[in-house]
Motif scaffolding. Structure first.
Motif, PDB file in Angstrom:
ATOM      1  N   ALA A 128      54.463  63.305  36.285  1.00 35.13           N
ATOM      2  CA  ALA A 128      53.783  62.565  37.581  1.00 35.13           C
ATOM      3  C   ALA A 128      52.877  61.625  36.968  1.00 35.13           C
ATOM      4  CB  ALA A 128      52.708  63.921  37.675  1.00 35.13           C
ATOM      5  N   MET A 129      52.782  61.002  35.570  1.00 39.76           N
ATOM      6  CA  MET A 129      51.804  59.913  35.517  1.00 39.76           C
ATOM      7  C   MET A 129      52.440  58.842  36.024  1.00 39.76           C
ATOM      8  SD  MET A 129      50.186  60.932  31.732  1.00 39.76           S
ATOM      9  CE  MET A 129      49.151  59.776  31.970  1.00 39.76           C
ATOM     10  N   PRO A 130      53.701  58.331  35.873  1.00 38.58           N
ATOM     11  CA  PRO A 130      54.070  56.920  36.474  1.00 38.58           C
ATOM     12  C   PRO A 130      53.624  56.821  37.786  1.00 38.58           C
ATOM     13  CG  PRO A 130      55.920  58.076  35.113  1.00 38.58           C
ATOM     14  CD  PRO A 130      55.017  59.180  35.471  1.00 38.58           C
ATOM     15  N   ILE A 131      53.667  57.870  38.664  1.00 41.34           N
ATOM     16  CA  ILE A 131      53.144  57.448  40.068  1.00 41.34           C
ATOM     17  C   ILE A 131      51.632  56.967  39.902  1.00 41.34           C
ATOM     18  CG2 ILE A 131      52.807  58.754  42.239  1.00 41.34           C
ATOM     19  CD1 ILE A 131      54.833  60.542  41.504  1.00 41.34           C
ATOM     20  N   LEU A 132      50.939  57.849  39.362  1.00 43.69           N
ATOM     21  CA  LEU A 132      49.410  57.408  39.235  1.00 43.69           C
ATOM     22  C   LEU A 132      49.282  55.988  38.549  1.00 43.69           C
ATOM     23  CD1 LEU A 132      46.574  58.577  40.205  1.00 43.69           C
ATOM     24  CD2 LEU A 132      46.607  59.559  37.987  1.00 43.69           C
ATOM     25  N   LEU A 133      49.965  55.781  37.500  1.00 40.65           N
ATOM     26  CA  LEU A 133      49.902  54.586  36.869  1.00 40.65           C
ATOM     27  C   LEU A 133      50.308  53.440  37.692  1.00 40.65           C
ATOM     28  CD1 LEU A 133      51.446  55.198  33.212  1.00 40.65           C
ATOM     29  CD2 LEU A 133      49.035  54.901  33.862  1.00 40.65           C
ATOM     30  N   TYR A 134      51.236  53.445  38.490  1.00 33.63           N
ATOM     31  CA  TYR A 134      51.791  52.509  39.491  1.00 33.63           C
ATOM     32  C   TYR A 134      50.839  52.269  40.578  1.00 33.63           C
ATOM     33  CZ  TYR A 134      54.092  50.244  43.242  1.00 33.63           C
ATOM     34  OH  TYR A 134      54.665  49.088  44.164  1.00 33.63           O
ATOM     35  N   ALA A 135      50.137  53.343  41.139  1.00 30.97           N
ATOM     36  CA  ALA A 135      49.044  53.275  42.220  1.00 30.97           C
ATOM     37  C   ALA A 135      47.649  52.721  41.538  1.00 30.97           C
ATOM     38  CB  ALA A 135      48.979  54.810  42.789  1.00 30.97           C
ATOM     39  N   THR A 136      47.570  52.783  40.231  1.00 29.86           N
ATOM     40  CA  THR A 136      46.269  52.222  39.587  1.00 29.86           C
ATOM     41  C   THR A 136      46.655  50.881  39.360  1.00 29.86           C
ATOM     42  OG1 THR A 136      45.915  54.305  38.113  1.00 29.86           O
ATOM     43  CG2 THR A 136      45.067  52.319  37.444  1.00 29.86           C
ATOM     44  N   ARG A 137      47.845  50.348  39.103  1.00 31.65           N
ATOM     45  CA  ARG A 137      48.125  49.048  38.857  1.00 31.65           C
ATOM     46  C   ARG A 137      47.977  48.088  40.328  1.00 31.65           C
ATOM     47  NH1 ARG A 137      47.087  44.555  36.472  1.00 31.65           N
ATOM     48  NH2 ARG A 137      48.707  43.015  36.672  1.00 31.65           N
ATOM     49  N   VAL A 138      48.379  48.684  41.337  1.00 30.47           N
ATOM     50  CA  VAL A 138      48.397  48.276  42.676  1.00 30.47           C
ATOM     51  C   VAL A 138      46.795  48.213  43.013  1.00 30.47           C
ATOM     52  CG1 VAL A 138      48.828  48.399  45.016  1.00 30.47           C
ATOM     53  CG2 VAL A 138      50.565  48.863  43.445  1.00 30.47           C
ATOM     54  N   PHE A 139      46.073  49.074  42.969  1.00 30.14           N
ATOM     55  CA  PHE A 139      44.886  49.133  43.256  1.00 30.14           C
ATOM     56  C   PHE A 139      43.871  48.002  42.378  1.00 30.14           C
ATOM     57  CE2 PHE A 139      40.658  51.149  42.187  1.00 30.14           C
ATOM     58  CZ  PHE A 139      39.837  51.158  43.348  1.00 30.14           C
ATOM     59  N   GLN A 140      44.360  47.986  41.128  1.00 27.80           N
ATOM     60  CA  GLN A 140      43.679  46.834  40.384  1.00 27.80           C
ATOM     61  C   GLN A 140      43.801  45.526  40.765  1.00 27.80           C
ATOM     62  OE1 GLN A 140      44.876  47.704  36.444  1.00 27.80           O
ATOM     63  NE2 GLN A 140      43.815  49.322  35.924  1.00 27.80           N
ATOM     64  N   LYS A 141      45.014  45.263  41.251  1.00 24.46           N
ATOM     65  CA  LYS A 141      45.449  43.963  41.638  1.00 24.46           C
ATOM     66  C   LYS A 141      44.809  43.732  42.987  1.00 24.46           C
ATOM     67  CE  LYS A 141      49.668  41.284  43.053  1.00 24.46           C
ATOM     68  NZ  LYS A 141      51.147  41.228  43.537  1.00 24.46           N
ATOM     69  N   HIS A 142      44.526  44.389  44.020  1.00 21.37           N
ATOM     70  CA  HIS A 142      44.001  44.235  45.086  1.00 21.37           C
ATOM     71  C   HIS A 142      42.427  44.157  44.988  1.00 21.37           C
ATOM     72  CE1 HIS A 142      47.866  45.061  46.800  1.00 21.37           C
ATOM     73  NE2 HIS A 142      47.460  44.658  47.942  1.00 21.37           N
ATOM     74  N   MET A 143      42.041  45.146  44.239  1.00 20.57           N
ATOM     75  CA  MET A 143      40.461  45.061  43.942  1.00 20.57           C
ATOM     76  C   MET A 143      39.946  43.724  43.250  1.00 20.57           C
ATOM     77  SD  MET A 143      39.055  47.708  45.255  1.00 20.57           S
ATOM     78  CE  MET A 143      37.663  47.780  44.563  1.00 20.57           C
ATOM     79  N   LYS A 144      40.862  43.219  42.418  1.00 23.20           N
ATOM     80  CA  LYS A 144      40.322  41.950  41.809  1.00 23.20           C
ATOM     81  C   LYS A 144      40.029  40.832  42.928  1.00 23.20           C
ATOM     82  CE  LYS A 144      42.169  38.418  38.822  1.00 23.20           C
ATOM     83  NZ  LYS A 144      42.363  37.113  39.709  1.00 23.20           N
ATOM     84  N   VAL A 145      40.964  40.718  43.898  1.00 23.72           N
ATOM     85  CA  VAL A 145      40.842  39.682  45.006  1.00 23.72           C
ATOM     86  C   VAL A 145      39.436  40.237  45.611  1.00 23.72           C
ATOM     87  CG1 VAL A 145      41.892  38.737  46.861  1.00 23.72           C
ATOM     88  CG2 VAL A 145      43.319  39.379  44.925  1.00 23.72           C
ATOM     89  N   ALA A 146      39.475  41.309  45.823  1.00 25.07           N
ATOM     90  CA  ALA A 146      38.230  41.813  46.882  1.00 25.07           C
ATOM     91  C   ALA A 146      37.039  41.719  46.140  1.00 25.07           C
ATOM     92  CB  ALA A 146      38.374  43.477  47.038  1.00 25.07           C
ATOM     93  N   PHE A 147      36.819  41.811  44.892  1.00 23.63           N
ATOM     94  CA  PHE A 147      35.641  41.650  44.142  1.00 23.63           C
ATOM     95  C   PHE A 147      35.203  40.061  44.054  1.00 23.63           C
ATOM     96  CE2 PHE A 147      36.188  45.769  41.619  1.00 23.63           C
ATOM     97  CZ  PHE A 147      35.247  46.269  42.402  1.00 23.63           C
ATOM     98  N   GLU A 148      36.338  39.215  43.913  1.00 20.06           N
ATOM     99  CA  GLU A 148      36.057  37.820  43.752  1.00 20.06           C
ATOM    100  C   GLU A 148      35.601  37.336  45.349  1.00 20.06           C
ATOM    101  OE1 GLU A 148      39.609  36.199  42.831  1.00 20.06           O
ATOM    102  OE2 GLU A 148      39.457  36.355  40.622  1.00 20.06           O
ATOM    103  N   GLU A 149      35.999  38.018  46.437  1.00 19.59           N
ATOM    104  CA  GLU A 149      35.531  37.334  47.782  1.00 19.59           C
ATOM    105  C   GLU A 149      34.240  38.170  47.905  1.00 19.59           C
ATOM    106  OE1 GLU A 149      35.511  36.110  51.628  1.00 19.59           O
ATOM    107  OE2 GLU A 149      36.634  35.529  49.790  1.00 19.59           O
ATOM    108  N   VAL A 150      33.795  39.188  47.583  1.00 23.74           N
ATOM    109  CA  VAL A 150      32.294  39.810  47.461  1.00 23.74           C
ATOM    110  C   VAL A 150      31.391  38.834  46.793  1.00 23.74           C
ATOM    111  CG1 VAL A 150      30.848  41.774  46.826  1.00 23.74           C
ATOM    112  CG2 VAL A 150      33.190  42.305  48.001  1.00 23.74           C
ATOM    113  N   ARG A 151      31.564  38.602  45.533  1.00 34.31           N
ATOM    114  CA  ARG A 151      30.714  37.583  44.825  1.00 34.31           C
ATOM    115  C   ARG A 151      30.521  36.304  45.552  1.00 34.31           C
ATOM    116  NH1 ARG A 151      28.030  41.041  42.396  1.00 34.31           N
ATOM    117  NH2 ARG A 151      26.875  38.996  41.923  1.00 34.31           N
ATOM    118  N   ALA A 152      31.686  35.941  46.130  1.00 33.54           N
ATOM    119  CA  ALA A 152      31.560  34.484  46.728  1.00 33.54           C
ATOM    120  C   ALA A 152      30.658  34.755  48.246  1.00 33.54           C
ATOM    121  CB  ALA A 152      32.911  34.079  47.412  1.00 33.54           C
TER     122      ALA A 152
END
Length: 581
Positions: free
Chosen positions: A170-194
């Motif tokens: 089951a871990m690859p599913i969670l790892l993939y979801a985590t990676r996608v989440f991190q990618k989108h959250m990075k962009v979201a955080f930069e927008e929040v700070r701006a």
């Protein structure tokens, strides 16, 4: 993390060097916390299989006491980690904030001409606070969670390899979801700070200019602008919330399905007489799955917290890495100036390609009072900015007593020059501290004596609490004339060799103007003085009057000499002010 973010993290970690001992303690706490937390489920398995099923009371009591000891050690490790990691983070941002503030106060004024104050406040306050989360909620917690997962997986594999395979599937599913989440959250955080920086800038400017806003009844219009900015800020956070709302339920579902599969498979194995799987395994695995999946889920969250800290650090280091410091190559400590000032072919531009001063030649002799007049934008105030080295000239030289001002140390140069501006800035503090600027060498008695000499002691004593009267932010509790008087006394206390008055008598009441004229006579006596003024009545007694227009000196002479120039710039200006027919 990208290479850029890794380099930023290295910069942040550089500030942890003075706290190496604390770092070691954090690492030790993380290791012990991970080990103790992972050992507890295994001990539960042992209790169930060896003591509960065999009804061994003595062994059960011993193991319960042992589990309690492990729990105490785990709690102790948790306290040690939480306290030291937060302590470390706060001390690191204290050092960064001090370095940032020190550097910002040494930037050229040109930098502040182009940067919004609200943005700089955001960098110095909220962005730096976010850096602390790298240590308190990010880096070390991620290391601890990864270590805990490794230990848990090792124990799970040792206990029951079949159940462990189900969990690993089951871990690859969670790892993939985590990676996608991190990618989108990075962009979201930069927008929040701006958006936070934009919001701070807008609010700071409107509060500072509240009088203008209300005077021109702009409340409704500015409110609509604020709504737009606030909506962008809200939208940025809504993206953050959306991504969290999607990811964490997915993580919970994967964890719950995995737990269900383990219980189903393990339960049927026990019922079927499989000797590999025990009841203790199922008890332990119900704890271990959450200990394995929760950290993985939380790592994504903690990684995002750390990513926000790194984004904030990027923005802070962007300022700290700028090469906007005033060039200070001078080695000469300025002596007490005689006050001979020379400008030779001085050119200067605030904006490249747009000259403000176009080859100025000016000689000011020791002890002279030189007045500079001209229309707005002629370059009058620019000359004093260059003399104090607030800006660097594009071409030419400026000397004092025959020495290039660039050869003096900046501190010793500015200590010899006092400037009284039209728009006097006072800090939210007492009158005494605004005069001395908290210089420990200046006593209250000295200030009072100086105030008596220039004739403003009575005015100060008439205020509530006298010299201890708090003038509030920007001196709002005083009139413009009273602020000018405080500025004159502040200049007088510095005992300058060169005095500069920039529109210092404009927009004041008659009583204040009389006091200012009296103070001016005392301040300018026996010292070189440069007076910039629109009101010609204040400079008729100047030794030399310089008339400027469009960045050039167009006329020079005494008041009487300039009045003899037919259709001259100064004569026309004088006639217009006094309506001479």
């Amino acid at each position: 993390m990208s290479k850029l973010k890794t380099s930023t993290l290295k910069k942040v970690m550089h500030y942890a060097q003075p706290y190496k001992t604390k770092m070691y303690w954090v690492v030790i706490s993380v290791i012990t916390l991970s080990v103790f937390a992972a050992v507890r489920p295994y001990m539960l398995k042992e209790v169930v299989d060896k003591y509960i099923e065999t009804k061994d009371n003595q062994g059960l009591l011993f193991y319960i006491l042992l589990m309690f000891l492990v729990l105490v050690l785990e709690v102790g490790s948790q306290f040690s980690f939480t306290y030291i990691a937060n302590w470390l983070g706060q001390n690191i941002i204290k050092d960064i904030r001090e370095e940032l503030f020190d550097k910002m106060t040494r930037f050229k004024l040109k930098y502040f001409d182009n940067e919004p104050v609200g943005k700089l406040i955001t960098r110095n306050v909220s962005d730096i606070e976010s850096i602390a989360s790298i240590f308190s909620q990010g880096l070390f917690m991620i290391i601890g969670d990864v270590l805990k997962m490794v230990v848990v997986l090792g124990i799970m594999a040792y206990m029951n390899w079949k159940l462990t395979i189900i969990v690993l599937a089951a871990m690859p599913i969670l790892l993939y979801a985590t990676r996608v989440f991190q990618k989108h959250m990075k962009v979201a955080f930069e927008e929040v700070r701006a958006q936070i920086a934009n919001l701070n800038t807008f609010v700071q400017e409107r509060i500072t200019g509240i009088k203008i806003l209300q005077l021109f009844t702009r409340e409704e219009l500015e409110y609509k602008k604020f709504e737009e900015i606030n909506k962008k800020h809200n939208d940025a956070w809504q993206k953050n919330i959306l991504y969290n709302s999607i990811f964490f339920p997915i993580a919970d579902i994967v964890s719950s399905v995995t737990l269900g599969c383990v219980i189903i498979y393990g339960g049927f194995s026990i019922i079927g007489g499989d000797n590999i799987t025990t009841t203790g395994d199922l008890f332990a695995y119900t704890m271990m799955i959450s200990m394995l999946f929760n950290p993985l889920r939380q790592i994504a969250d903690k990684f995002n917290v750390m990513q926000m800290g790194i984004v904030a650090a990027d923005r802070v280091f962007e300022i700290m890495d700028r090469n906007d410091l005033i060039q200070e190559n001078g080695q000469i400590t300025a002596p007490k100036f005689e006050g001979n000032i020379s400008l030779q072919n001085v050119h200067f531009s605030y904006i490249d390609g747009v000259e403000v001063l176009k080859g100025i030649d000016l000689e000011v002799k020791s002890g002279q009072t030189v007045a500079i007049v001209g229309s707005s934008g002629a370059g009058k105030s620019t000359i004093i900015n260059l003399l104090s080295r607030f800006y660097e000239i594009s071409e030419g030289t400026i000397t004092i007593d025959g020495t290039n001002i660039n050869d003096f140390t900046l501190e010793s140069l500015r200590k010899q020059i006092a400037v009284v501006l039209q728009d006097v800035f006072l800090f939210s503090d007492t009158i005494l501290n605004n005069i001395t600027l908290n210089d420990p060498e200046l006593t209250k008695e000295q200030v009072i004596e100086a105030a008596k000499k220039i004739g403003i002691n009575s005015f100060i004593e008439s205020l509530p609490n006298g010299y201890d009267y708090n003038v509030k932010e920007r001196g709002i509790m005083l009139s413009s004339g009273q602020r000018q008087l405080i500025a004159f006394l502040r200049a007088y206390m510095s005992n300058p060799s060169i005095l500069i008055l920039d529109e210092a008598t404009s927009s004041v009441d008659t009583y204040s103007e009389e006091l200012i004229q009296q103070a001016t006579e005392i301040l300018t006596k026996d010292r070189t003085s440069i007076v910039i003024a629109h009101r010609l009545a204040t400079i008729v007694n100047a030794d030399v009057i310089i008339v400027m227009d469009k960045g050039k000196i167009v006329e020079k002479g005494s008041h009487q000499e300039l009045l003899t120039i037919e259709n001259g710039y100064y004569k026309n200006l004088y006639d217009s002010q006094y309506a001479v027919e």
